[in-house]
Design an enzyme around this catalytic site. Structure first.
Site, PDB file in Angstrom:
ATOM      1  N   TRP B 109      33.415  45.586  62.677  1.00  0.00           N
ATOM      2  CA  TRP B 109      34.001  46.857  63.108  1.00  0.00           C
ATOM      3  C   TRP B 109      33.157  48.037  62.646  1.00  0.00           C
ATOM      4  O   TRP B 109      32.982  49.007  63.388  1.00  0.00           O
ATOM      5  CB  TRP B 109      35.459  46.969  62.632  1.00  0.00           C
ATOM      6  CG  TRP B 109      36.273  45.861  63.214  1.00  0.00           C
ATOM      7  CD1 TRP B 109      36.823  44.800  62.563  1.00  0.00           C
ATOM      8  CD2 TRP B 109      36.560  45.651  64.612  1.00  0.00           C
ATOM      9  NE1 TRP B 109      37.434  43.952  63.449  1.00  0.00           N
ATOM     10  CE2 TRP B 109      37.291  44.445  64.708  1.00  0.00           C
ATOM     11  CE3 TRP B 109      36.279  46.361  65.780  1.00  0.00           C
ATOM     12  CZ2 TRP B 109      37.746  43.935  65.927  1.00  0.00           C
ATOM     13  CZ3 TRP B 109      36.716  45.864  66.999  1.00  0.00           C
ATOM     14  CH2 TRP B 109      37.440  44.662  67.064  1.00  0.00           C
ATOM     15  N   ASP B 179      37.738  53.647  57.667  1.00  0.00           N
ATOM     16  CA  ASP B 179      38.598  52.847  58.532  1.00  0.00           C
ATOM     17  C   ASP B 179      39.412  51.944  57.617  1.00  0.00           C
ATOM     18  O   ASP B 179      38.857  51.061  56.949  1.00  0.00           O
ATOM     19  CB  ASP B 179      37.715  52.020  59.481  1.00  0.00           C
ATOM     20  CG  ASP B 179      38.524  51.095  60.383  1.00  0.00           C
ATOM     21  OD1 ASP B 179      39.750  51.007  60.206  1.00  0.00           O
ATOM     22  OD2 ASP B 179      37.915  50.465  61.268  1.00  0.00           O
ATOM     23  N   LYS B 203      48.522  46.133  61.928  1.00  0.00           N
ATOM     24  CA  LYS B 203      48.399  45.209  60.806  1.00  0.00           C
ATOM     25  C   LYS B 203      49.505  45.502  59.770  1.00  0.00           C
ATOM     26  O   LYS B 203      50.457  44.764  59.689  1.00  0.00           O
ATOM     27  CB  LYS B 203      46.994  45.287  60.213  1.00  0.00           C
ATOM     28  CG  LYS B 203      45.966  44.703  61.203  1.00  0.00           C
ATOM     29  CD  LYS B 203      44.659  45.411  61.184  1.00  0.00           C
ATOM     30  CE  LYS B 203      43.768  45.226  62.373  1.00  0.00           C
ATOM     31  NZ  LYS B 203      43.432  43.915  62.815  1.00  0.00           N
TER      32      LYS B 203
END
Lengths: 367, 367
Positions: B109, B179, B203
């Site tokens: 990511w 992030d 999540k």
């Protein structure tokens, strides 16, 4: 509260969006919320890469293609960001040649769409009904459109002011783009007449959080270099709307809504019901000596029925007393004032009847 | 299926995201799905401008501010588009001065974030652990960062490879952007050390469809002219995340999750449980002669526990047999292979115990 009590105590919800969903679907969703179809997981917890969810998504797309008769050369995308993000994505992806586009402005959202598009090219507002309070759809012929535009943009149904294209506009061979947020699935449209159709889910499709885009495949892949990756339609089309985590739950509910439309006999059957509901309500307004509808008759929306008394104090009283009778969210948009009853696909005839009955009672008491 | 049966037949869901939610919250959501708190409408149908929903959203923000101890000079935004849209929004909004930013790439990511940012400025990858299979967090000191960068970007927890910043990095006075998609709310972080934190909801927060952004207010309002309106943080901050229709349902569930963390004693209490769960699982792996964890011990994630046998066939067998025992979604990311158990806040200790027990049983049978 038991399920039966919860249903019995539901209001008639005339909200313009997010808006009413079919009670049978809500019930099914609730029953499956802890454990979808016995698979051991909730849809809320399910990987978008799982077999179960992939099937939910593929079925939703297949059912939508069937009920809307979407030709094979169109992609169906489930995105995020609402119509607002489409106001940018449309010009970024479609202003590929002359970078000119003509916008027909028939309401607040069309005006916002045109304003946003100006960041990306030479945008002209061909016609606007703003000076007349957006009470009608501006009449535009193909001769009014610039010869070399990349596309023409219309708002097919105006949620705020209650107008609607009751006749399909004809702009010849120009690429037509339509915001159908508040009328999608309410009537059959010929998708092949459009280059791109977009719609926020939160009116006729699903809860808020998903945006439907139907795009002709030859329009994909033309976003300029440097386009933010999420804003490139091709990225999503190539990944079947799962380039990144899609808004799984609204897509699941959308799938249930599409299946329901199939069970009901397709969009034509739904449209018939919508005409019946709207006619009942407009008849009540037109026969009333208290209420009137400011919208030109030929442009009236079947989804958003706008009406006023002419006296803001009486309007306010009406809205408050209606709420006491479990007729919710009848206030007009803050821009337009007055009243608005949004009677989307999921609003039963019974709800419209309850509203009409209350309007008559209120008129009697407030003559 | 009754509610009790639905709960009894739930699997232990180790999905990396969308992922497990607390069963008590799912139950409450299901019970309120037809009629939220007796108000006559479902949250799924509620106008985002209604009093009821505005309170849901304001409470969610207030509770999040409380549990994360977010300073007053930060805005809390609930957006759409996931971390993927943040990969663009961060550089568009924050590359305002030298247009330089340094990215530390510790996984898939982070690599994607850096690649996307290159569209908008002079982006340098300071360090990457890619050549070593992303098995650790690259060690970077403030001397490694370019003097004049607009910001430094890190991925605080790497979902795919199971690594995590177990020590807060120190880049001096450089603006730090993180992030935190897969570790937000799992441990207390000092928000004041960051300029911007973002996290996909799916999540530790809520179902897919919302993205949390926590941004220091002086960073707002610097997006260049011509920025797509949805991509400008200031637009959302000025409108309390309701410039357009927000993803109402995930925000509602997020609010329930925040309230639950408060009831449990705050993030520190949650973090204590997370450490207990992760230690149990890592201990099992480290003591095993079949499984091993390829991640450097000091960088191990508490949320995503990666392990392998070294034999892809045995890995496959493990994943399939685990599923039979209602231990779901233990396959590693397609890039990394092997196994991954995501044990987010909502995964009870009991679920980890069931996994550990199965691992021991499997090892015995496959020696």
């Amino acid at each position: 509260m038991t399920t039966n009590e919860a249903i019995k105590n539901r209001a008639w919800n005339f909200s313009a969006g997010p808006s009413v969903l079919p009670v049978d679907i809500l019930q099914k969703v609730a029953e499956n919320l802890l454990n979808y179809d016995g698979c051991g997981e909730s849809v809320l917890e399910m990987s978008h890469r799982s077999k179960v969810f992939k099937k939910i998504m593929a079925d939703a797309e297949a059912d939508l293609r069937e009920i809307m008769q979407i030709p094979d050369n169109y992609s169906v995308l489930f995105l995020q960001g609402g119509a607002t993000l489409q106001f940018s994505m449309v010009p970024i992806n479609l202003l590929t040649n002359t970078k000119k586009a003509d916008y027909i402005v028939a309401g607040t959202w069309g005006k916002k769409a045109a304003k946003e598009a100006q960041k990306f090219g030479d945008i002209r507002v061909v016609a606007s009904s703003e000076e007349d309070g957006f009470t009608y759809i501006p009449k535009v012929t193909k001769e009014d459109i610039r010869e070399d535009v990349d596309y023409v943009h219309i708002t097919y149904n105006n949620t705020v002011f209650g107008t609607h294209y009751n006749e399909m506009p004809d702009f010849g061979d120009k690429l037509l783009v339509a915001d159908m947020s508040s009328c999608i699935l309410s009537e059959q449209v010929d998708v092949s007449k459009f280059g791109l159709i977009y719609a926020g889910a939160q009116k006729n499709i699903a809860p808020a959080g998903a945006t439907l885009v139907i795009i002709r495949n030859d329009l994909l892949g033309k976003a300029p270099e440097g386009t933010p990756i999420y804003l490139d339609y091709k990225i999503h089309a190539d990944a079947d709307s799962a380039y990144n985590t899609p808004p799984c739950f609204p897509i699941y509910v959308a799938g249930e809504v599409f299946k329901r439309i199939k069970r009901e006999g397709g969009i034509d059957a739904v449209a018939k019901d919508n005409i019946e509901k709207a006619e009942l309500l407009y008849k009540c307004i037109d026969e009333s000596e208290l209420f009137y509808c400011p919208v030109a008759k030929e442009d009236r929306s079947l989804m958003n029925v706008v009406f006023v008394t002419g006296n803001p104090e009486i309007d306010k009283k009406f809205i408050a007393e209606a709420r006491e009778e479990k007729l919710h969210n009848l206030a007009g948009h803050k821009i337009s004032g007055g009243m608005r009853a949004s009677i989307y696909n999921a609003m039963p005839l019974e709800g419209v009847k309850a509203l009409v009955e209350f309007m008559k009672k209120f008129e009697k008491a407030n003559k």
